[in-house]
Design a protein around this motif. Structure first.
Motif, PDB file in Angstrom:
ATOM      1  N   LEU A 166       2.639   9.398  -8.420  1.00  0.00           N
ATOM      2  CA  LEU A 166       2.506   9.186  -6.981  1.00  0.00           C
ATOM      3  C   LEU A 166       2.923   7.775  -6.599  1.00  0.00           C
ATOM      4  O   LEU A 166       3.640   7.563  -5.617  1.00  0.00           O
ATOM      5  N   ARG A 167       2.486   6.793  -7.383  1.00  0.00           N
ATOM      6  CA  ARG A 167       2.816   5.397  -7.082  1.00  0.00           C
ATOM      7  C   ARG A 167       4.310   5.106  -7.201  1.00  0.00           C
ATOM      8  O   ARG A 167       4.829   4.206  -6.539  1.00  0.00           O
ATOM      9  N   LYS A 168       4.988   5.895  -8.048  1.00  0.00           N
ATOM     10  CA  LYS A 168       6.431   5.712  -8.186  1.00  0.00           C
ATOM     11  C   LYS A 168       7.199   6.347  -7.032  1.00  0.00           C
ATOM     12  O   LYS A 168       8.292   5.904  -6.672  1.00  0.00           O
ATOM     13  N   VAL A 169       6.617   7.418  -6.474  1.00  0.00           N
ATOM     14  CA  VAL A 169       7.289   8.142  -5.393  1.00  0.00           C
ATOM     15  C   VAL A 169       7.062   7.485  -4.041  1.00  0.00           C
ATOM     16  O   VAL A 169       7.980   7.391  -3.219  1.00  0.00           O
ATOM     17  N   ILE A 170       5.840   7.018  -3.796  1.00  0.00           N
ATOM     18  CA  ILE A 170       5.511   6.447  -2.494  1.00  0.00           C
ATOM     19  C   ILE A 170       4.582   5.258  -2.677  1.00  0.00           C
ATOM     20  O   ILE A 170       3.682   5.293  -3.532  1.00  0.00           O
ATOM     21  N   PRO A 171       4.805   4.173  -1.929  1.00  0.00           N
ATOM     22  CA  PRO A 171       3.878   3.028  -2.025  1.00  0.00           C
ATOM     23  C   PRO A 171       2.501   3.406  -1.486  1.00  0.00           C
ATOM     24  O   PRO A 171       2.386   4.166  -0.531  1.00  0.00           O
ATOM     25  N   VAL A 172       1.465   2.881  -2.107  1.00  0.00           N
ATOM     26  CA  VAL A 172       0.096   3.155  -1.698  1.00  0.00           C
ATOM     27  C   VAL A 172      -0.558   1.849  -1.276  1.00  0.00           C
ATOM     28  O   VAL A 172      -0.619   0.899  -2.052  1.00  0.00           O
ATOM     29  N   ARG A 173      -1.026   1.784  -0.042  1.00  0.00           N
ATOM     30  CA  ARG A 173      -1.662   0.575   0.469  1.00  0.00           C
ATOM     31  C   ARG A 173      -3.047   0.397  -0.143  1.00  0.00           C
ATOM     32  O   ARG A 173      -3.573   1.289  -0.818  1.00  0.00           O
ATOM     33  N   ASP A 174      -3.657  -0.763   0.110  1.00  0.00           N
ATOM     34  CA  ASP A 174      -4.932  -1.066  -0.529  1.00  0.00           C
ATOM     35  C   ASP A 174      -6.132  -0.840   0.373  1.00  0.00           C
ATOM     36  O   ASP A 174      -7.256  -1.131  -0.016  1.00  0.00           O
ATOM     37  N   GLU A 175      -5.931  -0.310   1.581  1.00  0.00           N
ATOM     38  CA  GLU A 175      -7.044  -0.070   2.496  1.00  0.00           C
ATOM     39  C   GLU A 175      -7.055   1.393   2.938  1.00  0.00           C
ATOM     40  O   GLU A 175      -6.006   2.005   3.145  1.00  0.00           O
ATOM     41  N   TYR A 176      -8.272   1.930   3.094  1.00  0.00           N
ATOM     42  CA  TYR A 176      -8.413   3.265   3.656  1.00  0.00           C
ATOM     43  C   TYR A 176      -8.128   3.225   5.149  1.00  0.00           C
ATOM     44  O   TYR A 176      -8.334   2.201   5.805  1.00  0.00           O
ATOM     45  N   ALA A 177      -7.641   4.351   5.660  1.00  0.00           N
ATOM     46  CA  ALA A 177      -7.377   4.476   7.093  1.00  0.00           C
ATOM     47  C   ALA A 177      -8.084   5.725   7.594  1.00  0.00           C
ATOM     48  O   ALA A 177      -7.448   6.710   7.986  1.00  0.00           O
ATOM     49  N   GLY A 178      -9.408   5.694   7.556  1.00  0.00           N
ATOM     50  CA  GLY A 178     -10.175   6.876   7.915  1.00  0.00           C
ATOM     51  C   GLY A 178      -9.887   7.988   6.922  1.00  0.00           C
ATOM     52  O   GLY A 178      -9.825   7.761   5.713  1.00  0.00           O
ATOM     53  N   THR A 179      -9.674   9.195   7.425  1.00  0.00           N
ATOM     54  CA  THR A 179      -9.380  10.331   6.548  1.00  0.00           C
ATOM     55  C   THR A 179      -7.880  10.604   6.449  1.00  0.00           C
ATOM     56  O   THR A 179      -7.473  11.674   5.988  1.00  0.00           O
ATOM     57  N   LYS A 180      -7.071   9.641   6.867  1.00  0.00           N
ATOM     58  CA  LYS A 180      -5.619   9.823   6.820  1.00  0.00           C
ATOM     59  C   LYS A 180      -5.098   9.635   5.399  1.00  0.00           C
ATOM     60  O   LYS A 180      -5.593   8.798   4.642  1.00  0.00           O
ATOM     61  N   PHE A 181      -4.079  10.418   5.065  1.00  0.00           N
ATOM     62  CA  PHE A 181      -3.418  10.280   3.765  1.00  0.00           C
ATOM     63  C   PHE A 181      -2.170   9.420   3.863  1.00  0.00           C
ATOM     64  O   PHE A 181      -1.729   8.851   2.856  1.00  0.00           O
ATOM     65  N   PHE A 182      -1.585   9.335   5.055  1.00  0.00           N
ATOM     66  CA  PHE A 182      -0.389   8.530   5.272  1.00  0.00           C
ATOM     67  C   PHE A 182      -0.547   7.690   6.531  1.00  0.00           C
ATOM     68  O   PHE A 182      -1.189   8.116   7.495  1.00  0.00           O
ATOM     69  N   VAL A 183       0.040   6.503   6.521  1.00  0.00           N
ATOM     70  CA  VAL A 183       0.108   5.645   7.697  1.00  0.00           C
ATOM     71  C   VAL A 183       1.480   4.981   7.709  1.00  0.00           C
ATOM     72  O   VAL A 183       2.206   5.022   6.700  1.00  0.00           O
TER      73      VAL A 183
END
Length: 350
Positions: A166-183
């Motif tokens: 997953l980390r190779k396919v898409i960057p993952v931020r370090d903060e939660y954004a509610g129940t969102k999976f993408f921002v």
């Protein structure tokens, strides 16, 4: 193979879809699921599974009904081990309690899909190559050994294959954004830590399928029985997690009970394969006997756990990583107690 009427498959599919829709609507607002709510949902899922089992009894006969009930209870008991891993994953990623149901909801959908694939392949292989049952028995005996040995294997969710990919396919931020999976950040779509948690949950289920698929195929090799029993057991897994969260360590004899069940199913597989391949004089273990053994062992494990509590300094088997207590160091340094930030985020490679 059972002659399952098409309407029964349709009824099963409709029940699953409607149940998931009701569950999603009931939990559309993120909130902490308490004991009473979890108990009510657990009772509902168990009732639904038993009602469907009664329909199987009436439509397909007593043998099919007993096989369904045995397979469902077997999968339900084996899935308890998943709960420990869920707790570890939530603690590792410091998932805020209100978001945990949403993660498990999508984890269940993925589990339903992957189990369907694995069980279909398993049924096809067993129907053509009976000798594979010996290999399945070996897998169960090895799982028994892992459950009984004293040393507890470490589990690092951040290093699972699914999370690394997953980390190779898409960057993952370090903060939660509610129940969102993408921002969106700087015009780019990035994942939130919640997406990494779902990936870790799915990876864990794939690992557990190695045990549960051979085990359920020892009960029945009919696609309808094995998949419907697995599906109803998986559907109730989220409610069971919230019901038992914080209490998992109290059932310290449960692992020993699961080991006994797995070894018993392994013996059942060997006898089943020997009966078909070597001689029909070799007895098979009837399904009602299997059901009685599973119920007895599970009940004994729970009763012994409650009567003989584990010593504080003794081996606990698993760490629940309960709802109200999360370790300060889940594997990536320290994080804030509210679970909204991590000093070394799940999106980094550590």
């Amino acid at each position: 193979m059972l002659d399952v009427p098409l309407w029964l498959w349709g009824a099963f599919a409709a029940t699953v879809v409607v149940s998931l829709a009701v569950d999603l609507l009931a939990h559309r607002t993120a909130h902490v699921i308490g004991f009473k709510e979890a108990a009510a949902w657990s009772a509902g899922w168990v009732s639904l599974a038993l009602i469907f089992g009664a329909v199987v009894f009436l439509v397909l006969g007593a043998t099919a009904g007993t096989e369904y009930t045995t397979a469902w209870l077997l999968e339900k008991s084996l899935s308890v081990d998943n709960l420990f891993v869920f707790a570890v994953i939530f603690a590792y990623f410091k998932v805020p309690r209100p978001y945990q149901h949403r993660v498990l909801f999508f984890g269940v959908i993925g589990a339903l899909v992957f189990r369907g694939i694995f069980l279909s392949l398993g049924v096809a292989v067993v129907s053509r190559f009976t000798a594979v049952l010996f290999a399945f028995a070996a897998v169960l005996f090895y799982s028994t050994y892992k459950l009984l040995k004293d040393e507890e294997e470490s589990f690092d969710p951040g290093k699972s294959f699914a999370v690394r990919m997953l980390r190779k396919v898409i960057p993952v931020r370090d903060e939660y954004a509610g129940t969102k999976f993408f921002v969106k950040e700087a015009g780019k779509r990035v994942g939130t830590p919640l997406l990494a948690v779902v990936a870790a949950i799915e990876a864990a289920d794939l690992i557990f399928a190695v045990d549960s698929v051979p085990a359920v195929l020892a009960v029945s090799d009919d696609a309808f029985i094995v998949y419907t029993s697995n599906a109803f057991a998986i559907l109730g897994l989220r409610a069971l997690y919230f019901l038992l969260a914080g209490l998992l360590d109290r059932f310290h004899y449960l692992n020993k009970g699961l080991a006994i069940i797995l070894s018993f199913i392994g013996v059942k597989l060997i006898l089943q394969a020997s009966h078909k391949m070597i001689s029909t004089s070799i007895p098979e273990i009837p399904t009602p006997v299997s059901l009685a053994v599973i119920i007895t062992v599970l009940a004994a494990s729970v009763v012994l756990s409650l009567k003989r509590p584990a010593k504080p300094d003794g081996p606990q088997g698993h760490t629940s990583g309960g709802q109200d207590e999360q370790p300060a160091d889940p594997g990536h340094g320290t994080g804030h107690g509210d679970g909204n930030r991590q000093s070394d985020p799940p999106g980094s490679d550590g």
